[in-house]
Design a protein around this motif. Structure first.
Motif, PDB file in Angstrom:
ATOM      1  N   ILE A   1       0.850  -1.213   0.000  1.00  0.00           N
ATOM      2  CA  ILE A   1       0.000   0.000   0.000  1.00  0.00           C
ATOM      3  C   ILE A   1       0.875   1.249   0.000  1.00  0.00           C
ATOM      4  N   SER A   2       1.973   1.219   0.773  1.00  0.00           N
ATOM      5  CA  SER A   2       2.887   2.380   0.814  1.00  0.00           C
ATOM      6  C   SER A   2       3.475   2.661  -0.555  1.00  0.00           C
ATOM      7  N   GLN A   3       3.851   1.598  -1.276  1.00  0.00           N
ATOM      8  CA  GLN A   3       4.414   1.762  -2.613  1.00  0.00           C
ATOM      9  C   GLN A   3       3.384   2.349  -3.578  1.00  0.00           C
ATOM     10  N   GLU A   4       2.150   1.829  -3.495  1.00  0.00           N
ATOM     11  CA  GLU A   4       1.075   2.350  -4.352  1.00  0.00           C
ATOM     12  C   GLU A   4       0.822   3.822  -4.054  1.00  0.00           C
ATOM     13  N   LEU A   5       0.846   4.179  -2.764  1.00  0.00           N
ATOM     14  CA  LEU A   5       0.616   5.568  -2.358  1.00  0.00           C
ATOM     15  C   LEU A   5       1.742   6.460  -2.879  1.00  0.00           C
ATOM     16  N   HIS A   6       2.985   5.981  -2.785  1.00  0.00           N
ATOM     17  CA  HIS A   6       4.131   6.753  -3.278  1.00  0.00           C
ATOM     18  C   HIS A   6       3.989   7.022  -4.781  1.00  0.00           C
ATOM     19  N   GLU A   7       3.589   5.979  -5.528  1.00  0.00           N
ATOM     20  CA  GLU A   7       3.434   6.129  -6.980  1.00  0.00           C
ATOM     21  C   GLU A   7       2.317   7.107  -7.320  1.00  0.00           C
ATOM     22  N   LEU A   8       1.226   7.065  -6.554  1.00  0.00           N
ATOM     23  CA  LEU A   8       0.122   8.001  -6.785  1.00  0.00           C
ATOM     24  C   LEU A   8       0.560   9.435  -6.500  1.00  0.00           C
ATOM     25  N   ARG A   9       1.288   9.622  -5.388  1.00  0.00           N
ATOM     26  CA  ARG A   9       1.735  10.975  -5.028  1.00  0.00           C
ATOM     27  C   ARG A   9       2.683  11.541  -6.071  1.00  0.00           C
ATOM     28  N   GLN A  10       3.485  10.676  -6.707  1.00  0.00           N
ATOM     29  CA  GLN A  10       4.398  11.128  -7.756  1.00  0.00           C
ATOM     30  C   GLN A  10       3.642  11.694  -8.944  1.00  0.00           C
ATOM     31  N   LYS A  11       2.405  11.219  -9.144  1.00  0.00           N
ATOM     32  CA  LYS A  11       1.598  11.683 -10.277  1.00  0.00           C
ATOM     33  C   LYS A  11       0.876  12.995  -9.979  1.00  0.00           C
ATOM     34  N   LEU A  12       0.835  13.398  -8.705  1.00  0.00           N
ATOM     35  CA  LEU A  12       0.121  14.629  -8.348  1.00  0.00           C
ATOM     36  C   LEU A  12       0.759  15.834  -9.017  1.00  0.00           C
ATOM     37  N   PRO A  13      -0.049  16.810  -9.444  1.00  0.00           N
ATOM     38  CA  PRO A  13       0.525  18.069  -9.946  1.00  0.00           C
ATOM     39  C   PRO A  13       1.372  18.718  -8.863  1.00  0.00           C
ATOM     40  N   ASP A  14       2.458  19.394  -9.286  1.00  0.00           N
ATOM     41  CA  ASP A  14       3.363  19.992  -8.309  1.00  0.00           C
ATOM     42  C   ASP A  14       2.679  21.006  -7.413  1.00  0.00           C
ATOM     43  N   THR A  15       1.644  21.674  -7.928  1.00  0.00           N
ATOM     44  CA  THR A  15       0.929  22.647  -7.105  1.00  0.00           C
ATOM     45  C   THR A  15       0.227  21.973  -5.937  1.00  0.00           C
ATOM     46  N   ASP A  16      -0.131  20.686  -6.077  1.00  0.00           N
ATOM     47  CA  ASP A  16      -0.789  19.967  -4.992  1.00  0.00           C
ATOM     48  C   ASP A  16       0.216  19.443  -3.970  1.00  0.00           C
ATOM     49  N   LYS A  17       1.513  19.398  -4.346  1.00  0.00           N
ATOM     50  CA  LYS A  17       2.528  18.893  -3.422  1.00  0.00           C
ATOM     51  C   LYS A  17       3.047  19.991  -2.504  1.00  0.00           C
ATOM     52  N   ILE A  18       3.037  21.236  -2.979  1.00  0.00           N
ATOM     53  CA  ILE A  18       3.648  22.334  -2.236  1.00  0.00           C
ATOM     54  C   ILE A  18       2.749  22.791  -1.089  1.00  0.00           C
ATOM     55  N   LYS A  19       3.367  22.979   0.061  1.00  0.00           N
ATOM     56  CA  LYS A  19       2.633  23.443   1.241  1.00  0.00           C
ATOM     57  C   LYS A  19       3.255  24.765   1.692  1.00  0.00           C
ATOM     58  N   PHE A  20       2.400  25.747   1.996  1.00  0.00           N
ATOM     59  CA  PHE A  20       2.881  27.057   2.421  1.00  0.00           C
ATOM     60  C   PHE A  20       2.650  27.219   3.918  1.00  0.00           C
ATOM     61  N   GLY A  21       3.515  28.010   4.557  1.00  0.00           N
ATOM     62  CA  GLY A  21       3.389  28.131   6.008  1.00  0.00           C
ATOM     63  C   GLY A  21       3.750  29.502   6.528  1.00  0.00           C
ATOM     64  N   PHE A  22       3.194  30.555   5.955  1.00  0.00           N
ATOM     65  CA  PHE A  22       3.453  31.899   6.467  1.00  0.00           C
ATOM     66  C   PHE A  22       2.855  32.062   7.869  1.00  0.00           C
ATOM     67  N   ASP A  23       3.584  32.764   8.740  1.00  0.00           N
ATOM     68  CA  ASP A  23       2.993  33.222   9.997  1.00  0.00           C
ATOM     69  C   ASP A  23       2.350  34.579   9.718  1.00  0.00           C
ATOM     70  N   GLN A  24       1.012  34.604   9.717  1.00  0.00           N
ATOM     71  CA  GLN A  24       0.276  35.815   9.331  1.00  0.00           C
ATOM     72  C   GLN A  24      -0.144  36.661  10.542  1.00  0.00           C
ATOM     73  N   SER A  25       0.310  36.269  11.744  1.00  0.00           N
ATOM     74  CA  SER A  25      -0.257  36.846  12.967  1.00  0.00           C
ATOM     75  C   SER A  25      -0.006  38.345  13.118  1.00  0.00           C
ATOM     76  N   GLY A  26       1.075  38.854  12.497  1.00  0.00           N
ATOM     77  CA  GLY A  26       1.393  40.270  12.678  1.00  0.00           C
ATOM     78  C   GLY A  26       0.703  41.202  11.706  1.00  0.00           C
ATOM     79  N   LEU A  27      -0.132  40.675  10.809  1.00  0.00           N
ATOM     80  CA  LEU A  27      -0.777  41.490   9.790  1.00  0.00           C
ATOM     81  C   LEU A  27      -2.143  41.977  10.280  1.00  0.00           C
ATOM     82  N   HIS A  28      -2.378  43.280  10.200  1.00  0.00           N
ATOM     83  CA  HIS A  28      -3.641  43.856  10.676  1.00  0.00           C
ATOM     84  C   HIS A  28      -4.306  44.608   9.533  1.00  0.00           C
TER      85      HIS A  28
END
Length: 529
Positions: A305-332
């Motif tokens: 199952i892990s191998q199948e999941l890895h192969e599926l994730r490789q097919k994902l568009p790159d925009t779906d792989k990228i995760k953003f993590g800005f700290d927005q707390s100081g913006l008013h």
């Protein structure tokens, strides 16, 4: 009109770029050629144009293609007439008009008596009436050079036109002329572009990838819908496989616990019953073998199952792989970050703006800065950022952190390696492995970490810059974007769009890409000139 069969191209170092490329374009079809950075779009156009030779396969065109390359600096040493390959014919035309009617001049002209008229009409359409055909190309701006080569289409009237990012250096007015020209042209066209408005004018989309060319029978909007459906289906498969993996691991854990309890219980019974030691050892070995078999079965299932999941994730568009993590707390939202009253600037005697500018920028706004080439957009950006002061009027700036993302992504130090660049932004004290995790999120694997900034494409520099901003953690109060999509393909434009839409601070954007401005929800415009 255009037939490509089993086309192969390898770089001079023998690395394969693409193979098994097959394509047919009939007159008067207009097609978009799209694909990720490095897929070989520009190379394919050069092969069709005859600039490059393929490593294998055949290209057949019904007529000589007219090719407008993305980069035009190699023509700087030529005049406009030489770049358009009309100098000899024009000279022959003028010689004949002057009475020098020789066989040579007549042969060169080849009965093309309305050449001068076509030149004048074509240059007038693109707003280049002031241009001298003997003018050196290096004296022109990027947009003017592009217009010269686009004018050549009407001058030469080719049946097959190849365009590589034709809207890159054009302002809004120039792009409107280009769109109208493409709509009205009867030529067969193959166009490489990331300009979604332009792509929607073309009747089919050809996606170039390692699998070859996939044809989508509709414009870019149709293609995007098809890809979104494919992506959602793939994401559902990933989520389903992730769920199956969690269940398999949970079952593996519970089975192991249950076997352990049974072993302990059995051992206590054997000891209580006074079973001979040799018999107890036999039963113990049998139990261990049984447990080992069960572990092997579960481990094999989890692994599969892990191998199948890895192969599926490789097919994902790159925009779906990228995760953003800005700290927005100081913006008013709503805080006044910049205020200008009756400001202007001069280069020499003339004022840059016909009317002095008065405006405010408040936190959370998304503002598009519009104007023709030379209308002072860059100067106004420098005033907002505090790099220069206006020569008339007054400005007020609140304390803020601003980031300027220009066309060349000059925040990236070309002399630093990717990992070293990321460390420069590590103000929050992340550990080495944490930085490398962030780099992986932005599609930089360990094979990339030793690459220098100077060796990165525009899209790679953009991704590294966004990664560095997330490493610094604290989101800037203002992000200024100066033609951010000019050097990006569609994939990296989507990545940039997703990052911007994840950001909650203030945006000041210079862009002629109307689709991009819509996607990032630009809500207010400042018009110059």
């Amino acid at each position: 009109m255009l037939t490509i069969q089993n086309l192969i191209y390898s770089h001079p170092n023998k690395d394969l770029l693409f193979d098994n490329i097959n394509l047919t374009l009939n007159k008067p079809e207009k097609a978009a050629l799209i694909g990720n950075n490095g897929a070989g779009k520009s190379t394919l156009l050069k092969i069709i144009a005859g600039v490059l030779l393929p490593s294998g396969g055949t290209v057949q065109t019904g007529a000589m293609p007219y090719y407008v390359p993305q980069l035009l600096g190699q023509y700087n040493y030529l005049t406009v007439a030489q770049a358009l390959q009309i100098e000899e014919k024009l000279n022959a035309f003028y010689q004949i008009l002057a009475g020098n009617i020789t066989e040579t001049n007549l042969t060169l002209l080849n009965d093309d008596w309305n050449l001068e008229e076509r030149c004048n009409e074509a240059l007038a359409y693109w707003g280049l009436t002031h241009l001298n055909l003997n003018q050196a190309l290096h004296t022109l701006s990027g947009g003017q050079k592009t217009k010269v080569f686009l004018a050549g289409i009407s001058i030469h009237q080719p049946e097959l036109v190849l365009l590589d990012e034709p809207s890159n250096h054009l302002d809004t007015a120039g792009r409107s002329l280009l769109y109208q020209f493409i709509r009205s042209s009867s030529s067969t066209m193959l166009v490489v572009s990331h300009d979604r408005k332009l792509l929607n004018l073309l009747g089919m989309v050809l996606e170039l990838s390692k699998r070859g060319i996939t044809l989508y029978g509709g414009n870019y909007s149709f293609y995007a819908e098809q890809k979104a459906t494919e992506s959602e289906s793939l994401n559902q498969e990933v989520r389903s496989k992730e769920k199956a993996l969690r269940k398999a691991k949970e079952l593996e854990r519970k089975t192991a616990e249950q076997e352990q309890k049974l072993d302990v219980r059995g051992k206590k019974k054997q000891e209580k019953a006074g079973m001979p030691k040799i018999m107890m050892n036999i039963m113990k070995n049998n139990a261990e073998n049984s447990t080992s078999r069960l572990k092997g079965i579960h481990a094999e299932k989890v692994g599969a199952i892990s191998q199948e999941l890895h192969e599926l994730r490789q097919k994902l568009p790159d925009t779906d792989k990228i995760k953003f993590g800005f700290d927005q707390s100081g913006l008013h939202k709503g805080k006044i970050l910049f205020s200008a009253r009756e400001i202007n600037y001069s280069y020499g005697q003339a004022k840059l703006w016909p009317e002095a500018l008065t405006f405010q920028i408040t936190s959370g706004e998304r503002i598009a800065l519009k104007g023709m080439n030379g209308s002072g957009k860059t100067t106004l950006i420098r005033i907002v950022l505090g790099e220069i002061e206006p020569q008339t009027g007054t400005v007020q700036r609140a304390d803020n952190k601003a980031v300027h993302i220009d066309q060349d992504y000059s925040l990236i130090n070309n002399q630093l390696k990717i990992y070293e660049q990321a460390q420069q932004f590590n103000s929050s004290g992340l550990q080495e492995h944490e930085i490398k995790v962030r780099l992986n999120r932005f599609l930089f694997t360990k094979d990339d970490w030793e690459k220098y900034g100077r060796d990165l494409s525009g899209g790679e520099k953009m991704r590294l810059m966004l990664c560095c901003l997330t490493i610094s953690n604290k989101a800037p109060d203002i992000i200024v974007l100066d033609e951010p999509t000019n050097n990006l393909d569609i994939q990296n434009t989507k990545i940039l769009t997703a990052a911007i839409n994840d950001y909650q601070g203030t945006l000041l954007v210079v862009s002629h890409d109307e689709y991009f401005l819509e996607q990032i929800n630009a809500e207010r415009w400042i018009h110059l000139g």
